[in-house]
Design a protein around this motif. Structure first.
Motif, PDB file in Angstrom:
ATOM      1  N   PRO A   1      -1.162  -4.370   3.464  1.00  0.00           N
ATOM      2  CA  PRO A   1      -1.381  -5.105   2.213  1.00  0.00           C
ATOM      3  C   PRO A   1      -0.311  -6.142   1.931  1.00  0.00           C
ATOM      4  O   PRO A   1       0.877  -5.915   2.197  1.00  0.00           O
TER       5      PRO A   1
ATOM      6  N   ILE B   1     -10.628  -2.890  -5.188  1.00  0.00           N
ATOM      7  CA  ILE B   1     -10.504  -3.773  -4.020  1.00  0.00           C
ATOM      8  C   ILE B   1     -11.894  -4.045  -3.457  1.00  0.00           C
ATOM      9  O   ILE B   1     -12.830  -3.277  -3.688  1.00  0.00           O
TER      10      ILE B   1
ATOM     11  N   PHE C   1      -7.734  -7.893   0.278  1.00  0.00           N
ATOM     12  CA  PHE C   1      -6.701  -6.860   0.312  1.00  0.00           C
ATOM     13  C   PHE C   1      -6.860  -6.034   1.581  1.00  0.00           C
ATOM     14  O   PHE C   1      -7.853  -5.331   1.768  1.00  0.00           O
TER      15      PHE C   1
END
Length: 309
Positions: A73, A100, A68
């Motif tokens: 993103p 993440i 990510f």
């Protein structure tokens, strides 16, 4: 604020929990929290449904987004939203805790990954600026770890952890550790995580220590994991056991065996990796893992509960 076990929380209740509440909610589950890692860059298994949504539908409590890029993103099949709203949109669709990975990468060592799925991007580096961006986006959990071949050492994790803890440590749960050697000679097997490493990470600001699940890395036995987790718990922190060696694509019997070894070792959070096929674990293995650690009742309750509750 009194908190409920994560097992019993509705999405609206979770949305009101801060870092301290979430940690207490996880601890209250006594080893029955499932974290499912997914990749948003790859084509989703269900084409027009994100892998994160698929994992949530299979009872994952925590969705850990690998690869990510907080600066740019990408989550395939996510409805179009501004980049800054990506995490909020995943939360809206799933009602889950969102984490993440960030990687304190040695860029020279990681050059071997150029042109592959694992190639590093600036927005995935474990920097204070990226951590602040993640927190502002609504991320609940940041895991400092390394993807295959990206040259992430325990020393680098510790250094990054100190910097990141200083800027977002009050807002975001911080986890640290490796699922495999991540391209570092001398940090394989039992040297992936030692008691000394765990204590150093805790001193640097970690709330959760990540270690390989027993049976996933040579030398990591149930007994070894248990000794590590005893040391982690003695410091008042949580332990996350991780399947990061593509065994998320093994047969269901293997998954159940790993799950029970992790439970016996003392895991607070059970992680299942993202490359059963590239993108997420095999669906039947997510379900089998969940049922092994908490039975059908809690598994189906998590699957059936509406995100609107």
């Amino acid at each position: 604020m009194s908190v409920k076990r994560l097992l019993d929380c509705t999405p609206s209740e979770l949305s009101r929990y801060d870092k301290k509440d979430l940690l207490a909610s996880i601890a209250g589950c006594e080893g029955r929290v499932l974290a499912c890692e997914t990749i948003g860059l790859t084509p989703p298994l269900l084409m027009d449904v994100t892998n994160a949504e698929y994992a949530a539908s299979l009872s994952a409590d925590i969705l850990l987004l690998n690869m990510f890029d907080v600066q740019h993103p990408v989550i395939q099949a996510l409805p179009p939203v501004p980049e800054s709203e990506t995490v909020c949109e995943i939360k809206r669709l799933t009602g889950r805790v969102i984490g993440i990975n960030l990687e304190p990468t040695d860029l020279e060592r990681s050059q071997s990954n150029e042109g592959t799925l694992w190639q590093m991007k600036n927005g995935r580096l474990a920097t204070a600026d990226n951590a602040r961006l993640a927190a502002d986006m609504g991320v609940d959990l940041i895991v400092l770890t390394g993807n295959p071949g990206n040259g992430v050492s325990n020393e680098a994790i510790e250094n990054a952890l100190r910097e990141i803890s200083a800027v977002v440590g009050e807002r975001v749960i911080l986890a640290a550790g490796k699922m495999h050697a991540s391209g570092i000679a001398g940090e394989g097997g039992e040297n992936i995580m030692t008691v000394q490493d765990a204590e150093a990470f805790i001193a640097a600001g970690a709330d959760v220590i990540l270690l390989p699940a027993p049976g996933t890395v040579p030398g990591i036995t149930q007994e070894y994991a248990h000794r590590l987790i005893e040391a982690i718990h003695a410091k008042g922190k949580l332990a996350l056991t991780a399947i990061g060696t593509s065994q998320e694509g093994a047969d269901v019997a293997t998954i159940r065996q790993i799950a029970l070894m992790c439970k016996m070792a003392g895991a607070d959070i059970h992680h299942i990796g993202d490359t059963g096929v590239p993108g997420m674990a095999l669906p039947q293995n997510v379900l089998a893992y969940s049922i092994a650690i908490r039975g059908e009742r809690h598994t189906y309750h998590r699957m059936a509960q509406s995100v609107n509750r």
